[in-house]
Motif scaffolding. Structure first.
Motif, mmCIF file in Angstrom:
data_model
loop_
_atom_site.group_PDB
_atom_site.id
_atom_site.type_symbol
_atom_site.label_atom_id
_atom_site.label_comp_id
_atom_site.label_asym_id
_atom_site.label_seq_id
_atom_site.Cartn_x
_atom_site.Cartn_y
_atom_site.Cartn_z
ATOM 1 N N SER A 35 43.895 31.612 41.241
ATOM 2 C CA SER A 35 43.739 31.991 42.646
ATOM 3 C C SER A 35 44.606 31.142 43.568
ATOM 4 O O SER A 35 45.048 31.611 44.622
ATOM 5 N N THR A 36 44.887 29.897 43.172
ATOM 6 C CA THR A 36 45.745 29.038 43.990
ATOM 7 C C THR A 36 47.184 29.537 43.984
ATOM 8 O O THR A 36 47.872 29.505 45.016
ATOM 9 N N GLY A 51 42.668 37.632 43.364
ATOM 10 C CA GLY A 51 43.201 38.857 42.790
ATOM 11 C C GLY A 51 43.868 39.772 43.794
ATOM 12 O O GLY A 51 44.453 40.781 43.419
ATOM 13 N N ALA A 52 43.800 39.431 45.081
ATOM 14 C CA ALA A 52 44.345 40.312 46.113
ATOM 15 C C ALA A 52 45.866 40.274 46.180
ATOM 16 O O ALA A 52 46.510 41.250 46.559
ATOM 17 N N THR A 69 38.561 46.612 45.424
ATOM 18 C CA THR A 69 40.002 46.382 45.603
ATOM 19 C C THR A 69 40.740 46.279 44.273
ATOM 20 O O THR A 69 41.922 45.950 44.243
ATOM 21 N N SER A 70 40.074 46.581 43.164
ATOM 22 C CA SER A 70 40.731 46.600 41.858
ATOM 23 C C SER A 70 41.840 47.652 41.885
ATOM 24 O O SER A 70 41.717 48.704 42.520
ATOM 25 N N ARG A 71 42.941 47.370 41.165
ATOM 26 C CA ARG A 71 44.084 48.282 41.215
ATOM 27 C C ARG A 71 43.755 49.655 40.632
ATOM 28 O O ARG A 71 44.071 50.688 41.200
ATOM 29 N N THR A 72 43.137 49.672 39.465
ATOM 30 C CA THR A 72 42.744 50.928 38.818
ATOM 31 C C THR A 72 41.293 50.807 38.371
ATOM 32 O O THR A 72 40.919 49.831 37.726
#
Length: 321
Positions: free
Chosen positions: A18-19, A153-154, A276-279
């Motif tokens: 995340s960093t 993850g964004a 907000t997961s891609r798929t």
């Protein structure tokens, strides 16, 4: 360009993914400056990987007290760094600890606070998911140094090697009377799967799994895909799976490349933690389950028939030359 302070999330030995995402987002606003708060020797172990991901400066704030208290040392150090650097913004990861730090820092700085951001543009405008995932809004801080908590993850992390300059900061002495001291630590059982909030693939099970033994099919599919295992609140409350794997508004927030929901109806509490997961792929017996309204691909069927077939197919393709 102005510095953009990034609070480094780490375990003392390695930097959390995340960093790296925060450093990538910070480059949109200015020069990423990593802030390492830890016990003596921590920054030396982390500096190389931070520089490899674009940190032009590494603020080092080390003391024995840094590992003894919750949130307060990080807030103290970030406040000092803001006064020293006059940054364009402060970015932290929107984890439980990160939100705590962000809120306290914003109060001290008398500055605007944006929580649960899922995107950030070069002008400082942030995209947020609010009201349990019901709305997507665009916001901007108009007073003080923006303090932004970005959802893990964004943003895609990327390597951007630079020569990092080290800057020493003195960690202020913590007042035990006004701070929460850590009195004990218990390590969670280690496993081969990636951390839930850092995984590119997450396979979650819900009430439809039927019991703790039913999570075997969830784990097998996750392992075939090299992913992490998650669970809905209903499954956790029923005792099917440990709470630390809960995905949702009162659990962990994830944004993997692929999210597979097995036997999850799609209550808003759960959707807020993974939308907000891609798929998104959903498997459920009920064709009217709310999760299908969000899913990119839906399978109406028995998860105990569908998931093993998917696991078998993924395993076969991975084994193929």
């Amino acid at each position: 360009m102005p510095d953009v302070l990034v609070l480094v999330d780490h375990d003392g030995e390695r930097v959390h993914k995340s960093t790296y995402e925060l450093l990538a987002a910070a480059r949109r606003l200015g020069d990423p400056a990593a802030v390492v708060v830890g016990t003596p020797g921590t920054a030396a172990r982390l500096k190389e990987s931070l520089a490899r991901h674009g940190a032009t400066s590494v603020y080092v704030a080390e003391s024995d007290e840094a590992g003894e208290f919750l949130a307060t040392p990080a807030v103290d150090v970030l406040e000092l760094a803001v006064r020293d650097a006059c940054p364009a913004a402060v970015l932290v990861s929107a984890t439980t600890d990160g939100r705590e730090v962000a809120g306290r820092l914003a109060v001290r700085l008398d500055a605007g606070l944006l929580i649960d951001a899922v995107d950030l543009d070069s002008s400082g405008v942030v995209t947020q998911i609010v009201f349990g995932g019901a709305y997507t809004v665009r916001s901007e801080v108009t007073h003080g140094t923006p303090v932004i908590a970005l959802r893990p993850g964004a943003v895609e992390p990327e390597e951007h090697p630079v020569a990092a300059m080290v800057r020493e900061l003195v960690v202020p002495s913590v007042d035990p009377a006004t701070s929460a001291r850590i009195t004990d630590r218990r390590a969670s059982p280690a496993g081969d799967r990636p951390a839930l909030t850092e995984a590119a693939v997450v396979v979650s099970g819900g009430r439809g799994v039927g019991g703790a033994e039913g999570f075997t099919v969830v784990e097998e599919l996750a392992d075939a895909l090299g992913g992490a295992v998650g669970a809905s609140r209903a499954a956790v409350d029923a005792g099917y799976y440990p709470h630390r794997f809960q995905v949702g508004q009162t659990g962990k927030t994830v944004s993997p490349q692929l999210y597979i929901a097995l036997g999850i109806s799609g209550a808003i509490q759960h959707l807020a933690g993974m939308q907000t997961s891609r798929t998104i792929v959903a498997v459920n017996k009920d064709a009217e389950a709310p999760v299908f309204g969000l899913a990119d691909y839906g399978v109406v069927g028995d998860l105990f028939a569908v998931a093993p077939q998917l696991t078998e197919e993924v395993t076969a393709r991975r084994a193929a030359p």
